[in-house]
Design a protein around this motif. Structure first.
Motif, PDB file in Angstrom:
ATOM      1  N   LYS A 455     -12.267   2.297   2.170  1.00 22.95           N
ATOM      2  CA  LYS A 455     -11.582   1.053   2.524  1.00 22.95           C
ATOM      3  C   LYS A 455     -12.343  -0.177   2.007  1.00 22.95           C
ATOM      4  O   LYS A 455     -11.747  -1.134   1.494  1.00 22.95           O
ATOM      5  CB  LYS A 455     -11.446   0.958   4.049  1.00 22.95           C
ATOM      6  CG  LYS A 455     -10.364   1.838   4.647  1.00 22.95           C
ATOM      7  CD  LYS A 455     -10.295   1.615   6.147  1.00 22.95           C
ATOM      8  CE  LYS A 455      -9.186   2.445   6.783  1.00 22.95           C
ATOM      9  NZ  LYS A 455      -9.129   2.237   8.260  1.00 22.95           N
ATOM     10  N   ARG A 456     -13.667  -0.103   2.143  1.00 20.56           N
ATOM     11  CA  ARG A 456     -14.469  -1.283   1.780  1.00 20.56           C
ATOM     12  C   ARG A 456     -14.645  -1.428   0.278  1.00 20.56           C
ATOM     13  O   ARG A 456     -14.612  -2.532  -0.266  1.00 20.56           O
ATOM     14  CB  ARG A 456     -15.834  -1.181   2.462  1.00 20.56           C
ATOM     15  CG  ARG A 456     -16.715  -2.394   2.218  1.00 20.56           C
ATOM     16  CD  ARG A 456     -17.977  -2.326   3.055  1.00 20.56           C
ATOM     17  NE  ARG A 456     -18.805  -3.506   2.842  1.00 20.56           N
ATOM     18  CZ  ARG A 456     -19.990  -3.707   3.434  1.00 20.56           C
ATOM     19  NH1 ARG A 456     -20.447  -2.804   4.295  1.00 20.56           N
ATOM     20  NH2 ARG A 456     -20.684  -4.803   3.190  1.00 20.56           N
ATOM     21  N   PHE A 457     -14.850  -0.293  -0.379  1.00 15.88           N
ATOM     22  CA  PHE A 457     -15.102  -0.350  -1.833  1.00 15.88           C
ATOM     23  C   PHE A 457     -13.941   0.302  -2.595  1.00 15.88           C
ATOM     24  O   PHE A 457     -14.152   1.112  -3.479  1.00 15.88           O
ATOM     25  CB  PHE A 457     -16.415   0.376  -2.162  1.00 15.88           C
ATOM     26  CG  PHE A 457     -17.598  -0.142  -1.400  1.00 15.88           C
ATOM     27  CD1 PHE A 457     -18.172  -1.373  -1.734  1.00 15.88           C
ATOM     28  CD2 PHE A 457     -18.126   0.558  -0.331  1.00 15.88           C
ATOM     29  CE1 PHE A 457     -19.268  -1.850  -1.031  1.00 15.88           C
ATOM     30  CE2 PHE A 457     -19.214   0.093   0.381  1.00 15.88           C
ATOM     31  CZ  PHE A 457     -19.789  -1.122   0.032  1.00 15.88           C
ATOM     32  N   PHE A 458     -12.728  -0.058  -2.215  1.00 15.51           N
ATOM     33  CA  PHE A 458     -11.571   0.584  -2.841  1.00 15.51           C
ATOM     34  C   PHE A 458     -11.508   0.231  -4.322  1.00 15.51           C
ATOM     35  O   PHE A 458     -11.549  -0.968  -4.692  1.00 15.51           O
ATOM     36  CB  PHE A 458     -10.288   0.150  -2.141  1.00 15.51           C
ATOM     37  CG  PHE A 458      -9.087   0.935  -2.566  1.00 15.51           C
ATOM     38  CD1 PHE A 458      -8.852   2.193  -2.041  1.00 15.51           C
ATOM     39  CD2 PHE A 458      -8.210   0.440  -3.523  1.00 15.51           C
ATOM     40  CE1 PHE A 458      -7.759   2.941  -2.429  1.00 15.51           C
ATOM     41  CE2 PHE A 458      -7.114   1.182  -3.926  1.00 15.51           C
ATOM     42  CZ  PHE A 458      -6.889   2.437  -3.377  1.00 15.51           C
ATOM     43  N   THR A 465      -2.244   7.026  -9.702  1.00 13.35           N
ATOM     44  CA  THR A 465      -2.349   8.319  -9.010  1.00 13.35           C
ATOM     45  C   THR A 465      -3.671   8.454  -8.262  1.00 13.35           C
ATOM     46  O   THR A 465      -3.714   8.962  -7.138  1.00 13.35           O
ATOM     47  CB  THR A 465      -2.199   9.473 -10.003  1.00 13.35           C
ATOM     48  OG1 THR A 465      -3.143   9.306 -11.078  1.00 13.35           O
ATOM     49  CG2 THR A 465      -0.794   9.543 -10.577  1.00 13.35           C
ATOM     50  N   LEU A 466      -4.771   7.979  -8.865  1.00  9.30           N
ATOM     51  CA  LEU A 466      -6.064   8.052  -8.184  1.00  9.30           C
ATOM     52  C   LEU A 466      -6.089   7.152  -6.958  1.00  9.30           C
ATOM     53  O   LEU A 466      -6.578   7.530  -5.890  1.00  9.30           O
ATOM     54  CB  LEU A 466      -7.190   7.668  -9.150  1.00  9.30           C
ATOM     55  CG  LEU A 466      -7.720   8.774 -10.059  1.00  9.30           C
ATOM     56  CD1 LEU A 466      -8.702   8.212 -11.074  1.00  9.30           C
ATOM     57  CD2 LEU A 466      -8.407   9.855  -9.226  1.00  9.30           C
ATOM     58  N   ARG A 467      -5.531   5.925  -7.128  1.00 12.82           N
ATOM     59  CA  ARG A 467      -5.505   5.002  -5.977  1.00 12.82           C
ATOM     60  C   ARG A 467      -4.650   5.565  -4.847  1.00 12.82           C
ATOM     61  O   ARG A 467      -5.005   5.485  -3.677  1.00 12.82           O
ATOM     62  CB  ARG A 467      -4.955   3.630  -6.411  1.00 12.82           C
ATOM     63  CG  ARG A 467      -5.853   2.875  -7.376  1.00 12.82           C
ATOM     64  CD  ARG A 467      -5.530   1.371  -7.389  1.00 12.82           C
ATOM     65  NE  ARG A 467      -4.106   1.095  -7.475  1.00 12.82           N
ATOM     66  CZ  ARG A 467      -3.405   1.018  -8.601  1.00 12.82           C
ATOM     67  NH1 ARG A 467      -4.030   1.206  -9.766  1.00 12.82           N
ATOM     68  NH2 ARG A 467      -2.116   0.736  -8.594  1.00 12.82           N
ATOM     69  N   GLN A 468      -3.511   6.155  -5.215  1.00 16.19           N
ATOM     70  CA  GLN A 468      -2.625   6.710  -4.196  1.00 16.19           C
ATOM     71  C   GLN A 468      -3.284   7.874  -3.448  1.00 16.19           C
ATOM     72  O   GLN A 468      -3.143   8.010  -2.231  1.00 16.19           O
ATOM     73  CB  GLN A 468      -1.324   7.185  -4.865  1.00 16.19           C
ATOM     74  CG  GLN A 468      -0.211   7.540  -3.904  1.00 16.19           C
ATOM     75  CD  GLN A 468       0.346   6.334  -3.161  1.00 16.19           C
ATOM     76  OE1 GLN A 468       0.184   5.203  -3.615  1.00 16.19           O
ATOM     77  NE2 GLN A 468       0.952   6.559  -2.006  1.00 16.19           N
ATOM     78  N   SER A 469      -4.028   8.705  -4.184  1.00 16.89           N
ATOM     79  CA  SER A 469      -4.707   9.836  -3.526  1.00 16.89           C
ATOM     80  C   SER A 469      -5.789   9.349  -2.580  1.00 16.89           C
ATOM     81  O   SER A 469      -5.988   9.909  -1.493  1.00 16.89           O
ATOM     82  CB  SER A 469      -5.305  10.780  -4.582  1.00 16.89           C
ATOM     83  OG  SER A 469      -6.306  10.132  -5.336  1.00 16.89           O
ATOM     84  N   LEU A 471      -5.738   6.402  -1.055  1.00 13.98           N
ATOM     85  CA  LEU A 471      -5.041   5.788   0.069  1.00 13.98           C
ATOM     86  C   LEU A 471      -4.621   6.842   1.102  1.00 13.98           C
ATOM     87  O   LEU A 471      -4.632   6.587   2.306  1.00 13.98           O
ATOM     88  CB  LEU A 471      -3.806   5.028  -0.426  1.00 13.98           C
ATOM     89  CG  LEU A 471      -4.065   3.676  -1.113  1.00 13.98           C
ATOM     90  CD1 LEU A 471      -2.808   3.171  -1.798  1.00 13.98           C
ATOM     91  CD2 LEU A 471      -4.566   2.648  -0.099  1.00 13.98           C
ATOM     92  N   ASN A 472      -4.254   8.031   0.602  1.00 15.17           N
ATOM     93  CA  ASN A 472      -3.863   9.109   1.517  1.00 15.17           C
ATOM     94  C   ASN A 472      -4.987   9.506   2.457  1.00 15.17           C
ATOM     95  O   ASN A 472      -4.747  10.091   3.519  1.00 15.17           O
ATOM     96  CB  ASN A 472      -3.415  10.342   0.722  1.00 15.17           C
ATOM     97  CG  ASN A 472      -2.033  10.191   0.137  1.00 15.17           C
ATOM     98  OD1 ASN A 472      -1.292   9.293   0.517  1.00 15.17           O
ATOM     99  ND2 ASN A 472      -1.679  11.060  -0.800  1.00 15.17           N
ATOM    100  N   LEU A 473      -6.237   9.198   2.058  1.00 12.07           N
ATOM    101  CA  LEU A 473      -7.383   9.618   2.861  1.00 12.07           C
ATOM    102  C   LEU A 473      -7.607   8.725   4.079  1.00 12.07           C
ATOM    103  O   LEU A 473      -8.350   9.114   4.986  1.00 12.07           O
ATOM    104  CB  LEU A 473      -8.649   9.634   1.993  1.00 12.07           C
ATOM    105  CG  LEU A 473      -8.649  10.629   0.817  1.00 12.07           C
ATOM    106  CD1 LEU A 473      -9.918  10.469  -0.012  1.00 12.07           C
ATOM    107  CD2 LEU A 473      -8.545  12.056   1.335  1.00 12.07           C
ATOM    108  N   PHE A 474      -7.003   7.525   4.117  1.00 11.86           N
ATOM    109  CA  PHE A 474      -7.227   6.676   5.292  1.00 11.86           C
ATOM    110  C   PHE A 474      -5.964   6.008   5.833  1.00 11.86           C
ATOM    111  O   PHE A 474      -6.034   5.274   6.816  1.00 11.86           O
ATOM    112  CB  PHE A 474      -8.296   5.611   5.005  1.00 11.86           C
ATOM    113  CG  PHE A 474      -7.940   4.623   3.937  1.00 11.86           C
ATOM    114  CD1 PHE A 474      -7.149   3.519   4.222  1.00 11.86           C
ATOM    115  CD2 PHE A 474      -8.408   4.790   2.650  1.00 11.86           C
ATOM    116  CE1 PHE A 474      -6.839   2.595   3.231  1.00 11.86           C
ATOM    117  CE2 PHE A 474      -8.102   3.867   1.652  1.00 11.86           C
ATOM    118  CZ  PHE A 474      -7.314   2.765   1.943  1.00 11.86           C
TER     119      PHE A 474
END
Length: 848
Positions: A455-458, A465-469, A471-474
């Motif tokens: 979240k902090r160092f997004f 696709t990498l960003r979406q994966s 995002l799925n983690l939090f």
């Protein structure tokens, strides 16, 4: 009243029908959940059944194992006082036994054997099995020998041929199959040859320094209390360097010996069961999370809290019950393997019986652990609000904190009590449960820290696709904490078991550091030393070692007489030290198997100087002595004052001549002694020819062919390793099933998101990449943290429990890390295949 009862029955029937209908709709997820229970229960039940059968057989065959009610034995001719005690009890049979070389005149073969000269009707329980059968009862009268059946096969001999024992040649009366008190290990190292006691003197083998044992066998009357007898004369016999063994005390020692094997098996079973518990908790957590909206709908339709809770409780309890029953039946089948694998360790054949207790325990465990470990997610059904149908809030149905603490306390209590039941050690149980709890907390902390870090160092500049994966983690309904804990804890337990297995297997390996030595020649008398050395050299073989041996006993320790220490119940000296006849040597240097721990090594001393000795660390501990302490030895009737000058660590695992006590040169050269030679022969044919010639010229010597010993020991230890590997694999398989169940169940959380992405225009390749990266991150993070924690816990086990150096295996990093990561990735990708193959509307209809 009847109407009320009818309504209650209808409500109960409705609850079971709802539970069954919902279970049928979710059968794939629930079958994987059941697999976790089955494997864990089968491991526990198989080991418990085997342990129960082993204890029952030992108890039932206690007298047969010994062949008598009690035995008095002495390593040398009994003293006058000991003989008086022996005679007063009127022995029913007696023997002298010793290790010696024998020869078969028919073909010139020679072999190291254990000769037992028997007199009387031993055994009183059980029987001597021979071929022909009549030989067991007739060898005494006919004056023949009973020879180990396998030995006869090896040397192509049969009843009617002859065997030469020292100076004596006897006919072979029969092939010896079994006799009470012998084991496969002992008879394989030194096969048995039984002869009438009256012929022992004619062999001329009992000379100075010969290792021999005198045994007196007794058949007690029913009124004799063996425990009281042991208390009454046991100490008196100890004082005279003799021992009393009853069939009850021997049985207890035998049971304790096999307890060590059982402890590791129980540990492996506990890990398998704990992995199953993790599978239950993680699978039910995700499963119930998916059912919350359906439960909210039920409540909107009038279902009560209790009814919604009971529907899923009945489901979980039913699965636990069926899984426990199936696991118990599989465990009952698996336990049949153990007697075959452990037969070389057992002095009897185990009669396997399937008792009801372990089966019932297995069924109960399946029910209890499934409900207990599913209780926390199940309680969420109690707190679901009907508004959950409309609300999208992952924290809307959180149960009160005190409820969670209560459930966690119950789980920890269960784990401690169950591990204590298996391991029978409160400290080990507390350590193991504490380590598991700490690992759980660390994995949870790592997962939460990982979420905060993302979240902090997004990485805003990464691809879609990498960003979406990430995002799925939090994002809401994320599965990061649950899967990282499940994957990490499963990997931790599997890796810990693997590292522990390596420690145990390493302890069973025979290090052939003495590869240049493959023949040891024992009991060479002083007048034979030059002739034996010449005989070895005449065969173009090297004399690698000529080691003198001097036998002695301790007379006093730090000024206290050994005889008084034996009678002192508060002494800090182990009894074996007081009764042991030490075989010592003298030399001017350490050997490769020794390491100096304390003090200074003294290579030689001049005549008249104080005698300084070196002792092994186990003697220092058991005799409670250290550098500078005084020890007086009785060397064949002569008292010798010595001072401990150094303490050595000795690697007893090496099959070579190691010594507890070593004197410097210049002290024992003139003491009564015998010698041990070592040499090296190039092949089996040369070894056989050399042994035949040496025994023909020096019948009193004993020869150990180390290659045969290595082969025997390695074969036995291979079986031990196989058992350890089998149980490790069994637990690892359970862990893999748990991971599959946990990750597979999580697919239902991502289907709606994937369908939404497809509806918005995302391509199949993009959805595939998003899921692949998400499960790759989860698998890599969980397995990496689990292996690192396992590395730390295994180091603690090696140092504090096994007291062995820890050399970590690279296998978990090369196999578990990529293997579990790829497994999680593969299962994750399989989760969205229905989304990729069907239209969004079709998927949503199917999943509802």
């Amino acid at each position: 009243m009847n109407v009320s009862n009818t309504n209650n029955k209808l409500q109960i029937t409705w609850l079971f029908k709802m539970a069954w209908r919902d279970a049928k709709a979710s059968k794939v997820r629930l079958l994987l959940f059941m697999a976790s229970i089955i494997l864990g229960i089968s491991a526990v039940v198989s080991i418990q059944l085997f342990s129960t059968n082993l204890k029952d057989n030992i108890q039932r065959q206690s007298k047969t194992l010994m062949g008598a009610d009690f035995i008095i034995d002495a390593k040398q001719i009994p003293s006058e006082r000991a003989q008086t005690i022996i005679d007063s009890l009127q022995p029913d049979a007696f023997e002298v036994n010793f290790v010696s070389m024998v020869a078969f005149p028919k073909n010139g073969g020679t072999k190291l054997v254990k000769v037992r000269g028997l007199e009387g009707g031993f055994p009183f329980y059980g029987e001597i099995e021979t071929e022909p059968t009549a030989a067991a009862g007739g060898y005494q009268a006919s004056g023949g020998a009973l020879v180990d059946a396998t030995l006869l096969l090896q040397y192509n001999a049969k009843p009617g041929d002859s065997i030469k024992i020292g100076k004596l040649t006897l006919p072979i009366s029969g092939a010896l199959k079994t006799i009470p008190g012998s084991t496969a290990i002992s008879t394989a190292v030194a096969p048995l040859v039984i002869i009438p006691y009256r012929f022992i003197a004619a062999t001329e083998l009992l000379q100075f320094g010969s290792r021999k044992e005198y045994q007196y066998f007794y058949k007690a009357s029913d009124t004799l209390n063996l425990n009281r007898l042991e208390d009454k004369i046991g100490a008196q016999l100890d004082f005279e360097n003799a021992d009393l063994d009853t069939h009850t005390s021997t049985t207890k020692r035998l049971g304790r010996r096999y307890d060590n094997v059982g402890k590791f098996l129980n540990l492996a079973a506990f890990i398998a069961l704990l992995l199953g518990c993790i599978g239950i908790a993680s699978s039910v957590h995700i499963y119930i999370k998916e059912k919350l909206s359906a439960i909210a709908v039920l409540k909107c339709m009038g279902a009560s809290r209790l009814q919604s809770f009971l529907i899923f409780l009945i489901q979980i309890a039913g699965i636990g019950l069926v899984g426990g029953l199936i696991g118990s039946l599989i465990g009952a089948a698996i336990q049949e393997i153990f007697p075959y694998l452990l037969k070389d360790f057992l002095p009897f054949t185990i009669e396997m019986n399937i008792s009801a207790q372990p089966i019932l325990i297995g069924v109960f465990l399946g029910l209890f652990m499934s409900v207990l470990f599913a209780l926390l997610p199940l309680l969420r059904t109690w707190y679901v609000s009907p508004l959950e149908v409309l609300r999208v809030d992952e924290h809307a149905t959180q149960e009160p904190i005190y409820i969670r603490l209560l459930v966690f306390t119950a789980i920890l209590a269960f784990l401690f009590l169950f591990s204590f039941w298996l391991l029978d050690d409160a400290l080990y149980s507390l350590f193991f449960v504490g380590a598991t709890l700490l690992t759980f907390a660390l994995l949870t902390g790592v997962a939460l820290g990982f979420i905060k870090a993302i979240k902090r160092f997004f990485p805003t500049r990464w691809s879609f696709t990498l960003r979406q994966s990430l995002l799925n983690l939090f994002r809401p309904n994320n599965q990061t904490v649950v899967l990282v804990v499940a994957i990490g804890l499963g990997t931790f337990l599997m890796s810990t078991l693997y590292f522990t297995k390596d420690i145990l297997v390493a302890k069973t390996e025979v290090g052939q550091r003495t590869e240049n030595v493959n023949i040891i020649i024992l009991d060479v008398q002083p007048e034979q030393v030059d002739a034996v050395a010449q005989n070895i050299k005449s065969k173009d073989l090297p004399v690698l070692n000529n080691i003198p041996l001097v036998t002695m006993r301790m007379h006093s320790i730090k000024g206290q007489l050994v005889n008084k220490l034996r009678q002192d119940s508060t002494r800090q000296v182990r009894s074996w030290v007081l009764n042991h006849e030490f075989r010592t040597t003298y030399r001017d240097s350490l050997t490769p198997s020794e390491e100096l721990l304390e003090g200074k090594w003294t290579p030689r001393i001049a005549t008249g100087d104080p005698v300084v000795i070196s002792i092994s660390d186990n003697i220092a501990s058991d005799a409670n002595i250290t550098v500078g302490d005084a020890v007086v030895f009785n060397v064949q009737g002569v008292l010798m004052e010595t001072t401990v000058g150094s303490i050595r660590k000795v690697d007893w695992a090496q099959i070579q001549l190691n010594f507890s006590i070593v004197f410097p040169e210049g002290v024992l050269e003139n003491a009564p002694q015998f010698n041990v030679f070592t040499t090296r022969v190039p092949d089996e044919a040369s070894s056989a020819a050399f042994q035949r010639d040496l025994v023909a010229n020096f019948p009193n010597v004993s020869i150990i062919d180390l290659r045969q010993v290595f082969t025997l020991v390695e074969d036995i230890l291979d079986k031990v390793s196989w058992i350890i590997n089998f149980m490790a694999f069994f637990s690892i398989l359970t862990g893999i099933i748990v991971l599959i169940g946990s990750v597979r169940t999580s697919k239902y959380q991502r289907i709606k998101e994937s369908v939404l992405l497809r509806t918005l225009g995302a391509k199949n390749a993009q959805i595939l990449q998003i899921s692949a990266f998400e499960y790759f991150f989860l698998g890599l993070l969980g397995s990496l943290v689990g292996i690192l924690l396992a590395l730390l816990s295994s180091l603690c086990l090696a140092v504090f429990v096994f007291k062995e150096p820890f050399v970590p295996s690279i296998i978990p990093f090369l196999v578990f890390l990529p293997g579990i990561t790829l497994l999680v990735l593969a299962i994750g990708l399989s989760n969205i295949q229905t989304v990729l193959r069907s239209s969004p509307l079709e998927v949503l209809r199917r999943e509802r």
